[in-house]
Design a protein around this motif. Structure first.
Motif, PDB file in Angstrom:
ATOM      1  N   ALA A 298       0.211  -2.667   8.816  1.00  0.00           N
ATOM      2  CA  ALA A 298      -1.129  -2.313   9.278  1.00  0.00           C
ATOM      3  C   ALA A 298      -1.637  -1.075   8.537  1.00  0.00           C
ATOM      4  N   HIS A 299      -2.930  -1.100   8.205  1.00  0.00           N
ATOM      5  CA  HIS A 299      -3.510  -0.064   7.352  1.00  0.00           C
ATOM      6  C   HIS A 299      -4.827   0.416   7.969  1.00  0.00           C
ATOM      7  N   PRO A 300      -5.074   1.727   7.921  1.00  0.00           N
ATOM      8  CA  PRO A 300      -6.296   2.253   8.547  1.00  0.00           C
ATOM      9  C   PRO A 300      -7.579   1.588   8.055  1.00  0.00           C
TER      10      PRO A 300
ATOM     11  N   ARG B  33       6.997   2.281  17.675  1.00  0.00           N
ATOM     12  CA  ARG B  33       6.204   2.637  16.490  1.00  0.00           C
ATOM     13  C   ARG B  33       5.039   1.662  16.313  1.00  0.00           C
TER      14      ARG B  33
ATOM     15  N   THR C 204       0.847  -1.201   0.000  1.00  0.00           N
ATOM     16  CA  THR C 204       0.000   0.000   0.000  1.00  0.00           C
ATOM     17  C   THR C 204       0.880   1.247   0.000  1.00  0.00           C
ATOM     18  N   ARG C 205       0.335   2.321  -0.601  1.00  0.00           N
ATOM     19  CA  ARG C 205       1.074   3.587  -0.555  1.00  0.00           C
ATOM     20  C   ARG C 205       1.269   4.052   0.881  1.00  0.00           C
ATOM     21  N   HIS C 206       0.261   3.784   1.698  1.00  0.00           N
ATOM     22  CA  HIS C 206       0.310   4.170   3.116  1.00  0.00           C
ATOM     23  C   HIS C 206       1.577   3.649   3.797  1.00  0.00           C
TER      24      HIS C 206
ATOM     25  N   PHE D 244       2.395   2.383  19.037  1.00  0.00           N
ATOM     26  CA  PHE D 244       1.649   3.641  18.922  1.00  0.00           C
ATOM     27  C   PHE D 244       0.781   3.697  17.663  1.00  0.00           C
ATOM     28  N   THR D 245       1.030   2.815  16.695  1.00  0.00           N
ATOM     29  CA  THR D 245       0.155   2.772  15.516  1.00  0.00           C
ATOM     30  C   THR D 245      -0.808   1.588  15.601  1.00  0.00           C
ATOM     31  N   GLY D 246      -0.884   0.948  16.762  1.00  0.00           N
ATOM     32  CA  GLY D 246      -1.821  -0.165  16.933  1.00  0.00           C
ATOM     33  C   GLY D 246      -1.606  -1.299  15.958  1.00  0.00           C
TER      34      GLY D 246
ATOM     35  N   TYR E  60       5.069   7.232   8.425  1.00  0.00           N
ATOM     36  CA  TYR E  60       4.306   6.150   9.059  1.00  0.00           C
ATOM     37  C   TYR E  60       5.246   5.218   9.833  1.00  0.00           C
TER      38      TYR E  60
ATOM     39  N   PHE F 137       8.873   5.479   9.653  1.00  0.00           N
ATOM     40  CA  PHE F 137      10.212   6.061   9.796  1.00  0.00           C
ATOM     41  C   PHE F 137      11.302   5.054   9.439  1.00  0.00           C
ATOM     42  N   GLY F 138      10.933   3.975   8.774  1.00  0.00           N
ATOM     43  CA  GLY F 138      11.908   2.964   8.368  1.00  0.00           C
ATOM     44  C   GLY F 138      12.603   2.272   9.524  1.00  0.00           C
TER      45      GLY F 138
ATOM     46  N   LEU G 243       4.374   3.128   2.637  1.00  0.00           N
ATOM     47  CA  LEU G 243       5.620   3.725   2.146  1.00  0.00           C
ATOM     48  C   LEU G 243       5.814   5.157   2.638  1.00  0.00           C
TER      49      LEU G 243
END
Lengths: 253, 178
Positions: A239-241, A129, A50-52, A132-134, A58, A60-61, A54
């Motif tokens: 993970a994606h929204p 990371r 997904t573009r998300h 905090f992004t679930g 999101y 920070f690598g 990348l």
């Protein structure tokens, strides 16, 4: 003459194609798909992401940086093994040799040291990371667990490597660190002497830490890293929204 | 995408209630998909991986040229430094151990690892996924942030504020004393 050159070109092209079946720079969808899933080293990736995932802000690598640091550590670590001797008499001398008589020996040791310190930091940041992004929510629960063990392995690798220079810093840090194991009720002292191969940090401890550091822990790390990466792909990428229950409210691409 | 003249290839049959609606030139099946949110790993992911690989390696090389890894005198079991300190990431634990060996050295680290492993099985509600500091996850995020901050403070105290006999020292005072 022209005929011969083109024959050679065709032949070389055939050789290249025998290794990389889909050409140098695939530009169409089919070629780009095959380039990934027909390559042993690339197929740990999904063919599409997904573009998300990348977006630099999101992830920070952080996970990727940790993995790169681990590769650097394997490379410099194996190189250091050509110089290092895990004995109480020789280990410290070898550190001095790396500083003075080995070409760029100090760079080799410094890269290994700073990559190791950085890896501890980046693995922790990566874990933060993901929290905090679930990103540990179903279906990625187990990959979080694998990650916890990778964190413990990172500590283990760093700690066992700490002893190897056999200087005062190494000796006393390991003495203090392993004494904590002695506080475990009932079997604490047994655990400690199992780690050290004796009552104090000495030759037995050095060889134990060395074998753990260069064979056992990196081996476990490689296997678990393989599982960790594989699971990212099998769990549907990062993970994606859109995975949220109220996905319509979730933004992102 | 380019439209092909349908009339020529698929002439409409007046007896049929259905018909071919459209022919589209493309390289992938996109039936029923929303506008494409995916990109190919080759080259989009691979180029980013290469960039990170090269920059991390370069930064390490530069750091290695200018900052030397510490190397003290040869190990001597008869010359204990005061205080002897564990590696920095264990100094939070060492700080806890100074209060209680059993609680700080065994119980708390054991609890931390157990809870970390259980996190995804305790908190399973599918909200806030893929979003930094989502509102719905305020409690979980606050707790984890608190945990990180406490560990960081303990490590800083253990690293900079502990002197001989693990007594509290102020780092700038210690420097003056030299």
């Amino acid at each position: 003459m022209d005929l011969k050159i083109s024959a050679v070109k065709t032949y070389l092209n055939d050789v290249f194609r025998s290794i990389f079946r889909y050409g140098k720079m695939p530009r169409d969808a089919e070629g780009q798909s095959f380039a990934v899933f027909n390559n042993l080293f690339l197929h740990i990736h999904p063919v599409k992401v997904t573009r998300h995932s990348l977006k630099p802000t999101y992830t920070f690598g952080l996970g990727l940086i940790s993995a790169v640091l681990f590769l650097v550590l394997i490379f410099t670590g194996v190189w250091l093994m050509f110089y290092y001797i895990p004995t109480v008499d020789e280990a410290y001398n070898r550190m001095l040799d790396l500083r003075s008589s080995t070409n760029f020996g100090f760079v080799l040791r410094n890269v290994h040291k700073w990559a190791a310190e950085a890896m501890v930091v980046f693995v922790i940041l990566h874990m933060a990371r993901v929290f905090f992004t679930g990103a540990y929510k179903p279906p990625r629960e187990f990959n979080w667990v694998v990650g916890v063990f990778l964190l413990l392995l990172t500590f283990g690798l760093s700690f066992t490597g700490y002893l190897l220079p056999w200087d005062q810093l190494a000796f006393w840090a390991i003495t203090v660190g392993t004494s904590i194991a002695g506080y475990v009720p009932v079997m604490g002292e047994d655990i400690r002497s199992f780690l050290l191969g004796g009552d104090i940090v000495g030759q037995e401890a050095l060889i134990r830490f060395y074998v753990l550091h260069v064979v056992i822990l990196p081996g476990l790390m490689l296997v678990l890293l393989g599982v960790h990466f594989w699971r990212i792909r099998k769990d549907g990428g990062l993970a994606h929204p859109s995975e949220n229950e109220d996905a319509s409210a979730g933004g992102g691409e | 995408m380019r439209e092909v003249k349908m009339e020529n290839t698929h002439p409409r049959d007046p007896k049929k209630t259905y018909g071919l609606m459209e022919l589209v030139k493309g390289t992938k099946p996109t039936v029923g998909l929303k506008p494409d949110k995916m990109v190919f790993t080759w080259p989009h992911v691979l180029i980013r991986e290469m960039i990170i690989f090269v920059s991390v390696s370069a930064l390490l090389l530069v750091a290695a040229f200018f900052i030397d890894a510490p190397l003290e005198a040869i190990a001597n079991a008869n010359l204990p430094p005061n205080p002897a300190k564990a590696p920095w990431y264990f100094l939070g634990l060492q700080e806890l151990v100074s209060y209680s060996a059993l609680v700080g050295g065994v119980v708390i680290p054991g609890l931390i690892v157990t809870v970390l492993i259980l996190v995804p099985y305790l908190d399973r509600k599918k909200v806030g996924i893929g979003i930094w500091f989502a509102k719905e996850r305020a409690l979980a995020n606050s707790l984890f942030m608190l945990f990180l901050v406490v560990m960081l403070i303990l490590i800083i105290v253990g690293t900079f504020f502990r002197g001989p006999n693990w007594d509290f020292v102020v780092p700038w005072e210690a420097v003056k004393g030299h």
